[in-house]
Design a protein around this motif. Structure first.
Motif, mmCIF file in Angstrom:
data_model
loop_
_atom_site.group_PDB
_atom_site.id
_atom_site.type_symbol
_atom_site.label_atom_id
_atom_site.label_comp_id
_atom_site.label_asym_id
_atom_site.label_seq_id
_atom_site.Cartn_x
_atom_site.Cartn_y
_atom_site.Cartn_z
ATOM 1 N N GLY A 111 26.999 9.309 38.729
ATOM 2 C CA GLY A 111 25.579 9.202 39.007
ATOM 3 C C GLY A 111 25.191 9.745 40.366
ATOM 4 N N ALA A 112 23.895 9.840 40.553
ATOM 5 C CA ALA A 112 23.348 10.335 41.812
ATOM 6 C C ALA A 112 23.717 9.396 42.943
ATOM 7 C CB ALA A 112 21.836 10.459 41.711
ATOM 8 N N ARG A 113 24.189 9.956 44.015
ATOM 9 C CA ARG A 113 24.568 9.218 45.218
ATOM 10 C C ARG A 113 25.685 8.201 44.967
ATOM 11 N NH1 ARG A 113 18.836 9.280 45.475
ATOM 12 N NH2 ARG A 113 18.090 10.686 47.088
ATOM 13 N N GLY A 114 26.499 8.449 43.967
ATOM 14 C CA GLY A 114 27.619 7.554 43.680
ATOM 15 C C GLY A 114 28.643 7.604 44.803
ATOM 16 N N VAL A 115 29.347 6.520 44.982
ATOM 17 C CA VAL A 115 30.368 6.409 46.011
ATOM 18 C C VAL A 115 31.686 6.080 45.334
ATOM 19 C CG1 VAL A 115 31.143 5.133 48.033
ATOM 20 C CG2 VAL A 115 28.714 5.624 47.732
ATOM 21 N N ALA A 116 32.712 6.836 45.666
ATOM 22 C CA ALA A 116 34.043 6.568 45.129
ATOM 23 C C ALA A 116 34.952 6.164 46.273
ATOM 24 C CB ALA A 116 34.593 7.808 44.434
ATOM 25 N N VAL A 117 35.664 5.063 46.086
ATOM 26 C CA VAL A 117 36.590 4.585 47.098
ATOM 27 C C VAL A 117 37.937 4.401 46.440
ATOM 28 C CG1 VAL A 117 37.148 2.721 48.680
ATOM 29 C CG2 VAL A 117 34.772 3.413 48.374
ATOM 30 N N SER A 118 38.929 5.027 47.012
ATOM 31 C CA SER A 118 40.287 4.826 46.539
ATOM 32 C C SER A 118 41.037 4.150 47.665
ATOM 33 C CB SER A 118 40.936 6.167 46.190
ATOM 34 O OG SER A 118 42.259 5.968 45.784
ATOM 35 N N GLY A 119 41.304 2.880 47.512
ATOM 36 C CA GLY A 119 41.918 2.108 48.580
ATOM 37 C C GLY A 119 40.966 1.034 49.034
ATOM 38 N N SER A 120 40.746 0.956 50.314
ATOM 39 C CA SER A 120 39.859 -0.089 50.822
ATOM 40 C C SER A 120 38.880 0.504 51.828
ATOM 41 C CB SER A 120 40.666 -1.201 51.475
ATOM 42 O OG SER A 120 41.360 -0.693 52.590
ATOM 43 N N VAL A 121 37.789 -0.199 52.021
ATOM 44 C CA VAL A 121 36.759 0.216 52.961
ATOM 45 C C VAL A 121 36.480 -0.951 53.886
ATOM 46 C CG1 VAL A 121 34.333 0.844 53.210
ATOM 47 C CG2 VAL A 121 35.652 1.795 51.350
ATOM 48 N N SER A 122 36.462 -0.693 55.166
ATOM 49 C CA SER A 122 35.990 -1.722 56.079
ATOM 50 C C SER A 122 34.815 -1.108 56.817
ATOM 51 C CB SER A 122 37.092 -2.165 57.040
ATOM 52 O OG SER A 122 37.425 -1.122 57.914
ATOM 53 N N GLY A 123 33.673 -1.598 56.525
ATOM 54 C CA GLY A 123 32.464 -1.049 57.111
ATOM 55 C C GLY A 123 31.408 -0.849 56.056
ATOM 56 N N ILE A 124 30.395 -0.144 56.403
ATOM 57 C CA ILE A 124 29.238 0.034 55.536
ATOM 58 C C ILE A 124 29.429 1.254 54.658
ATOM 59 C CG2 ILE A 124 26.772 0.558 55.517
ATOM 60 C CD1 ILE A 124 26.576 -0.952 58.192
ATOM 61 N N VAL A 125 29.098 1.106 53.393
ATOM 62 C CA VAL A 125 28.981 2.228 52.474
ATOM 63 C C VAL A 125 27.547 2.173 51.971
ATOM 64 C CG1 VAL A 125 29.732 3.230 50.300
ATOM 65 C CG2 VAL A 125 31.399 2.114 51.788
ATOM 66 N N SER A 126 26.792 3.206 52.248
ATOM 67 C CA SER A 126 25.376 3.163 51.928
ATOM 68 C C SER A 126 24.937 4.478 51.318
ATOM 69 C CB SER A 126 24.573 2.897 53.205
ATOM 70 O OG SER A 126 23.190 2.909 52.943
ATOM 71 N N THR A 127 24.105 4.382 50.322
ATOM 72 C CA THR A 127 23.483 5.569 49.756
ATOM 73 C C THR A 127 22.002 5.298 49.600
ATOM 74 O OG1 THR A 127 23.756 4.883 47.471
ATOM 75 C CG2 THR A 127 25.572 6.127 48.454
ATOM 76 N N GLY A 128 21.241 6.326 49.465
ATOM 77 C CA GLY A 128 19.811 6.144 49.236
ATOM 78 C C GLY A 128 18.996 6.810 50.312
ATOM 79 N N ASP A 129 17.737 7.034 49.982
ATOM 80 C CA ASP A 129 16.826 7.667 50.917
ATOM 81 C C ASP A 129 16.320 6.634 51.927
ATOM 82 O OD1 ASP A 129 17.041 10.041 49.512
ATOM 83 O OD2 ASP A 129 15.398 9.534 48.170
ATOM 84 N N ALA A 130 16.299 6.999 53.168
ATOM 85 C CA ALA A 130 15.775 6.194 54.261
ATOM 86 C C ALA A 130 16.482 4.842 54.387
ATOM 87 C CB ALA A 130 14.266 5.989 54.097
ATOM 88 N N ALA A 131 17.746 4.826 54.103
ATOM 89 C CA ALA A 131 18.513 3.587 54.226
ATOM 90 C C ALA A 131 18.711 3.252 55.700
ATOM 91 C CB ALA A 131 19.866 3.721 53.545
ATOM 92 N N ILE A 132 18.629 1.987 56.023
ATOM 93 C CA ILE A 132 18.876 1.522 57.378
ATOM 94 C C ILE A 132 20.021 0.535 57.297
ATOM 95 C CG2 ILE A 132 17.947 0.244 59.347
ATOM 96 C CD1 ILE A 132 15.170 1.244 58.498
ATOM 97 N N ASN A 133 21.053 0.808 58.056
ATOM 98 C CA ASN A 133 22.230 -0.045 58.049
ATOM 99 C C ASN A 133 22.453 -0.636 59.417
ATOM 100 O OD1 ASN A 133 23.166 0.624 55.301
ATOM 101 N ND2 ASN A 133 23.338 2.664 56.175
ATOM 102 N N ILE A 134 22.633 -1.928 59.459
ATOM 103 C CA ILE A 134 22.895 -2.616 60.715
ATOM 104 C C ILE A 134 24.161 -3.439 60.511
ATOM 105 C CG2 ILE A 134 22.090 -4.309 62.401
ATOM 106 C CD1 ILE A 134 19.219 -3.554 61.500
ATOM 107 N N GLN A 135 25.114 -3.205 61.368
ATOM 108 C CA GLN A 135 26.360 -3.961 61.298
ATOM 109 C C GLN A 135 26.495 -4.765 62.565
ATOM 110 O OE1 GLN A 135 29.815 -1.624 60.504
ATOM 111 N NE2 GLN A 135 31.111 -3.402 60.216
ATOM 112 N N ARG A 136 26.505 -6.083 62.411
ATOM 113 C CA ARG A 136 26.620 -6.963 63.569
ATOM 114 C C ARG A 136 28.009 -7.536 63.600
ATOM 115 N NH1 ARG A 136 21.137 -8.137 61.882
ATOM 116 N NH2 ARG A 136 19.778 -7.401 63.528
#
Length: 137
Positions: A111-136
């Motif tokens: 699909g559009a803006r799909g995210v594939a991860v093989s393994g692990s992710v530590s942190g933000i994974v974000s897709t989309g228009d005008a997304a705002i990500n805040i990590q505290r």
């Protein structure tokens, strides 16, 4: 070391399943036809590790602790630590065990803006228009 960590991450769930199914008797139990594939894989991996390890006692103690504490995460972590130590000392065992494990599934994004991860992710994974990500932290 990351290859060993990855391998241990694959081995411990299988060995944990075998310990959960058979308890301490997993150390001496013959392969059971009725056991599911994960349990059989865990038995084979543990058997191979024990046969190649000069000092089996620490691993057997970790298996016994895991069996008697009903899947306690600390006991599982202790087993992981013991296995990591054994594998760090024997690169040929690492290769041998890796050959017994199934290949990890390939990551696939659909699909559009799909995210594939093989393994692990530590942190933000974000897709989309005008997304705002805040990590505290």
């Amino acid at each position: 070391m990351s290859d060993i960590n990855s391998l241990v991450g694959q081995i411990v769930p299988a060995v944990g399943a075998a310990v959960g199914a058979y308890g301490v008797s997993v150390l001496s139990r013959a392969e059971d036809q009725a056991a599911d594939a994960t349990v059989r894989l865990g038995q084979r991996l543990l058997d191979r590790i024990l046969r190649r390890t000069p000092d089996r006692a620490p691993i057997e103690a970790a298996v016994t602790d895991l069996a008697t504490t009903a899947g306690d995460p600390d006991a599982l972590a202790a087993l992981r630590l013991r296995l990591r130590g054994v594998l760090a000392e024997d690169p040929s065992l690492v290769a041998e065990l890796a050959a017994l494990l199934p290949a990890p599934p390939a990551a696939q994004a659909d699909g559009a803006r799909g995210v594939a991860v093989s393994g692990s992710v530590s942190g933000i994974v974000s897709t989309g228009d005008a997304a705002i990500n805040i990590q505290r932290r």
